[in-house]
Scaffold this motif. Structure first.
Motif, PDB file in Angstrom:
ATOM      1  N   LEU A 115      -9.703   7.031 -28.115  1.00  0.00           N
ATOM      2  CA  LEU A 115      -8.726   8.113 -28.037  1.00  0.00           C
ATOM      3  C   LEU A 115      -7.318   7.542 -28.048  1.00  0.00           C
ATOM      4  CD1 LEU A 115     -10.185  10.515 -25.290  1.00  0.00           C
ATOM      5  CD2 LEU A 115      -9.917  11.044 -27.723  1.00  0.00           C
ATOM      6  N   LEU A 116      -6.445   8.167 -28.813  1.00  0.00           N
ATOM      7  CA  LEU A 116      -5.032   7.828 -28.798  1.00  0.00           C
ATOM      8  C   LEU A 116      -4.381   8.519 -27.602  1.00  0.00           C
ATOM      9  CD1 LEU A 116      -2.400   6.708 -30.056  1.00  0.00           C
ATOM     10  CD2 LEU A 116      -2.299   8.819 -31.422  1.00  0.00           C
ATOM     11  N   ILE A 117      -3.638   7.753 -26.799  1.00  0.00           N
ATOM     12  CA  ILE A 117      -2.947   8.285 -25.632  1.00  0.00           C
ATOM     13  C   ILE A 117      -1.461   8.397 -25.964  1.00  0.00           C
ATOM     14  CG2 ILE A 117      -2.381   7.888 -23.203  1.00  0.00           C
ATOM     15  CD1 ILE A 117      -5.012   6.348 -22.982  1.00  0.00           C
ATOM     16  N   LEU A 118      -0.884   9.537 -25.613  1.00  0.00           N
ATOM     17  CA  LEU A 118       0.484   9.860 -25.985  1.00  0.00           C
ATOM     18  C   LEU A 118       1.359  10.101 -24.763  1.00  0.00           C
ATOM     19  CD1 LEU A 118      -0.474  12.476 -28.715  1.00  0.00           C
ATOM     20  CD2 LEU A 118       0.409  10.182 -29.182  1.00  0.00           C
ATOM     21  N   LYS A 119       2.657   9.987 -24.988  1.00  0.00           N
ATOM     22  CA  LYS A 119       3.651  10.368 -23.990  1.00  0.00           C
ATOM     23  C   LYS A 119       4.632  11.305 -24.684  1.00  0.00           C
ATOM     24  CE  LYS A 119       5.659   9.505 -19.853  1.00  0.00           C
ATOM     25  NZ  LYS A 119       5.003   9.585 -18.541  1.00  0.00           N
ATOM     26  N   PRO A 120       4.795  12.530 -24.178  1.00  0.00           N
ATOM     27  CA  PRO A 120       5.769  13.434 -24.794  1.00  0.00           C
ATOM     28  C   PRO A 120       7.168  12.824 -24.781  1.00  0.00           C
ATOM     29  CG  PRO A 120       4.353  14.609 -23.261  1.00  0.00           C
ATOM     30  CD  PRO A 120       4.110  13.141 -23.034  1.00  0.00           C
ATOM     31  N   ALA A 121       7.802  12.764 -25.922  1.00  0.00           N
ATOM     32  CA  ALA A 121       9.130  12.168 -26.014  1.00  0.00           C
ATOM     33  C   ALA A 121      10.154  13.031 -25.291  1.00  0.00           C
ATOM     34  CB  ALA A 121       9.520  11.997 -27.476  1.00  0.00           C
ATOM     35  N   ALA A 133      -4.843  14.736 -26.453  1.00  0.00           N
ATOM     36  CA  ALA A 133      -5.470  15.956 -26.970  1.00  0.00           C
ATOM     37  C   ALA A 133      -6.662  15.517 -27.813  1.00  0.00           C
ATOM     38  CB  ALA A 133      -4.478  16.748 -27.818  1.00  0.00           C
ATOM     39  N   PHE A 134      -7.799  16.180 -27.625  1.00  0.00           N
ATOM     40  CA  PHE A 134      -8.988  15.786 -28.378  1.00  0.00           C
ATOM     41  C   PHE A 134      -9.739  17.026 -28.851  1.00  0.00           C
ATOM     42  CE2 PHE A 134     -10.720  16.541 -24.200  1.00  0.00           C
ATOM     43  CZ  PHE A 134     -11.998  17.034 -24.422  1.00  0.00           C
ATOM     44  N   ALA A 135     -10.506  16.830 -29.889  1.00  0.00           N
ATOM     45  CA  ALA A 135     -11.460  17.835 -30.355  1.00  0.00           C
ATOM     46  C   ALA A 135     -12.822  17.163 -30.450  1.00  0.00           C
ATOM     47  CB  ALA A 135     -11.040  18.394 -31.707  1.00  0.00           C
ATOM     48  N   ASP A 136     -13.863  17.950 -30.510  1.00  0.00           N
ATOM     49  CA  ASP A 136     -15.213  17.404 -30.596  1.00  0.00           C
ATOM     50  C   ASP A 136     -16.106  18.429 -31.285  1.00  0.00           C
ATOM     51  OD1 ASP A 136     -16.990  18.811 -28.248  1.00  0.00           O
ATOM     52  OD2 ASP A 136     -14.883  18.659 -27.668  1.00  0.00           O
ATOM     53  N   GLU A 137     -17.389  18.206 -31.292  1.00  0.00           N
ATOM     54  CA  GLU A 137     -18.289  19.086 -32.031  1.00  0.00           C
ATOM     55  C   GLU A 137     -18.514  20.437 -31.354  1.00  0.00           C
ATOM     56  OE1 GLU A 137     -21.806  16.874 -32.992  1.00  0.00           O
ATOM     57  OE2 GLU A 137     -20.758  15.649 -34.496  1.00  0.00           O
ATOM     58  N   PRO A 183      -4.868  18.132 -31.623  1.00  0.00           N
ATOM     59  CA  PRO A 183      -5.367  16.754 -31.571  1.00  0.00           C
ATOM     60  C   PRO A 183      -5.088  16.023 -32.887  1.00  0.00           C
ATOM     61  CG  PRO A 183      -7.038  18.309 -30.803  1.00  0.00           C
ATOM     62  CD  PRO A 183      -5.947  19.116 -31.421  1.00  0.00           C
ATOM     63  N   PRO A 184      -4.577  14.789 -32.813  1.00  0.00           N
ATOM     64  CA  PRO A 184      -4.447  14.005 -34.044  1.00  0.00           C
ATOM     65  C   PRO A 184      -5.831  13.714 -34.618  1.00  0.00           C
ATOM     66  CG  PRO A 184      -4.012  12.647 -32.104  1.00  0.00           C
ATOM     67  CD  PRO A 184      -4.138  14.052 -31.618  1.00  0.00           C
ATOM     68  N   ALA A 185      -5.888  13.443 -35.912  1.00  0.00           N
ATOM     69  CA  ALA A 185      -7.174  13.249 -36.593  1.00  0.00           C
ATOM     70  C   ALA A 185      -8.021  12.172 -35.924  1.00  0.00           C
ATOM     71  CB  ALA A 185      -6.927  12.899 -38.057  1.00  0.00           C
ATOM     72  N   GLU A 186      -7.381  11.128 -35.410  1.00  0.00           N
ATOM     73  CA  GLU A 186      -8.128  10.033 -34.790  1.00  0.00           C
ATOM     74  C   GLU A 186      -8.748  10.420 -33.451  1.00  0.00           C
ATOM     75  OE1 GLU A 186      -5.019   6.931 -34.227  1.00  0.00           O
ATOM     76  OE2 GLU A 186      -3.765   8.664 -34.655  1.00  0.00           O
ATOM     77  N   ASN A 187      -8.376  11.584 -32.903  1.00  0.00           N
ATOM     78  CA  ASN A 187      -8.937  12.046 -31.633  1.00  0.00           C
ATOM     79  C   ASN A 187      -9.985  13.129 -31.812  1.00  0.00           C
ATOM     80  OD1 ASN A 187      -7.316  10.250 -30.333  1.00  0.00           O
ATOM     81  ND2 ASN A 187      -6.149  11.751 -29.168  1.00  0.00           N
ATOM     82  N   VAL A 188     -10.538  13.254 -33.009  1.00  0.00           N
ATOM     83  CA  VAL A 188     -11.660  14.164 -33.243  1.00  0.00           C
ATOM     84  C   VAL A 188     -12.941  13.361 -33.012  1.00  0.00           C
ATOM     85  CG1 VAL A 188     -12.824  15.672 -34.882  1.00  0.00           C
ATOM     86  CG2 VAL A 188     -10.328  15.531 -34.876  1.00  0.00           C
ATOM     87  N   LEU A 189     -13.623  13.649 -31.931  1.00  0.00           N
ATOM     88  CA  LEU A 189     -14.779  12.856 -31.511  1.00  0.00           C
ATOM     89  C   LEU A 189     -16.063  13.376 -32.158  1.00  0.00           C
ATOM     90  CD1 LEU A 189     -13.901  12.518 -27.709  1.00  0.00           C
ATOM     91  CD2 LEU A 189     -13.361  10.935 -29.583  1.00  0.00           C
ATOM     92  N   PRO A 190     -16.920  12.482 -32.658  1.00  0.00           N
ATOM     93  CA  PRO A 190     -18.122  12.888 -33.396  1.00  0.00           C
ATOM     94  C   PRO A 190     -19.327  13.168 -32.501  1.00  0.00           C
ATOM     95  CG  PRO A 190     -17.934  10.514 -33.468  1.00  0.00           C
ATOM     96  CD  PRO A 190     -16.726  11.013 -32.687  1.00  0.00           C
ATOM     97  N   LEU A 191     -19.134  13.940 -31.464  1.00  0.00           N
ATOM     98  CA  LEU A 191     -20.224  14.322 -30.572  1.00  0.00           C
ATOM     99  C   LEU A 191     -19.806  15.566 -29.796  1.00  0.00           C
ATOM    100  CD1 LEU A 191     -20.410  11.938 -27.463  1.00  0.00           C
ATOM    101  CD2 LEU A 191     -18.355  12.406 -28.795  1.00  0.00           C
TER     102      LEU A 191
END
Length: 202
Positions: A115-121, A133-137, A183-191
């Motif tokens: 997961l990519l971790i962010l800090k609001p600017a 932010a993440f998404a999943d199945e 969620p950024p594309a890299e935070n879409v989890l495949p489960l």
């Protein structure tokens, strides 16, 4: 009227208290997660900052998955040597600036995940508190289609805890007038992450 979402501070404060008080046993852990959820419900029902109060809408009860300790994982933190600014797309088509802070790598359900971790600017969040932010199945099929959020307290250690039982919905899940980071594309989890808050039934 569009409003820029961010509820990191009140939620993060609850999460920090949760981690400082949580015990080692499953029973104590489940009790603390339940308390954290109850605090979120109280905030949404009664706070003047709640989206329901802001838009004078009737609050309907939140739905959660059963608390499952197996969705609490240890993660290795890969800090970015030179944090970079990135524009994250929001639910209304706009974008907002965030700082890419680190990647958290972990295993869940036999899969190696990141997961990519962010800090609001420019956001006055609590010290050492970060956001993902993440998404999943389950996204759009049991949970909010625009993904869910986690607040993370990160200090000097490169070993952190990620607890999907504490995943919560953005305000857009309740009121479409908000603008919420996706969620950024890299935070879409495949489960399927069957933990945390479910989709809101209007």
């Amino acid at each position: 009227m569009k409003k820029l979402l961010f509820i990191l501070v009140p939620v993060a404060a609850v999460v920090i208290i949760f981690y400082s008080l949580s015990g080692n046993s499953d029973e104590a852990y489940i009790s603390k997660v339940a308390d954290t959820r109850a605090e979120r419900v109280r905030f949404l029902k009664s706070s003047d900052q709640s989206p329901f109060k802001q838009f004078d809408l009737k609050y309907e009860p939140l739905n959660f998955y059963t608390i499952d300790p197996s969705f609490k994982v240890r993660a290795n933190l890969e800090r970015l040597q030179s944090p970079t600014r990135v524009m994250i797309q929001s639910s209304d088509g706009s974008s907002a600036p965030y700082s890419k802070f680190a990647y958290a790598t972990f295993k869940l359900r036999g899969q190696s995940l990141k997961l990519l971790i962010l800090k609001p600017a420019g956001f006055g969040a609590l010290p050492n508190t970060y956001f993902t932010a993440f998404a999943d199945e389950t996204s759009g099929e049991g949970t909010y289609g625009g993904g869910r959020y986690l607040d993370l307290q990160i200090g000097k250690s490169d070993n952190i805890e990620i607890d999907f039982n504490l995943a919560y919905n953005p305000y857009c899940a309740y009121v479409s007038d908000y603008s919420c980071p996706l969620p950024p594309a890299e935070n879409v989890l495949p489960l399927r992450i069957e933990a945390g808050e479910k989709d809101y039934n209007h």
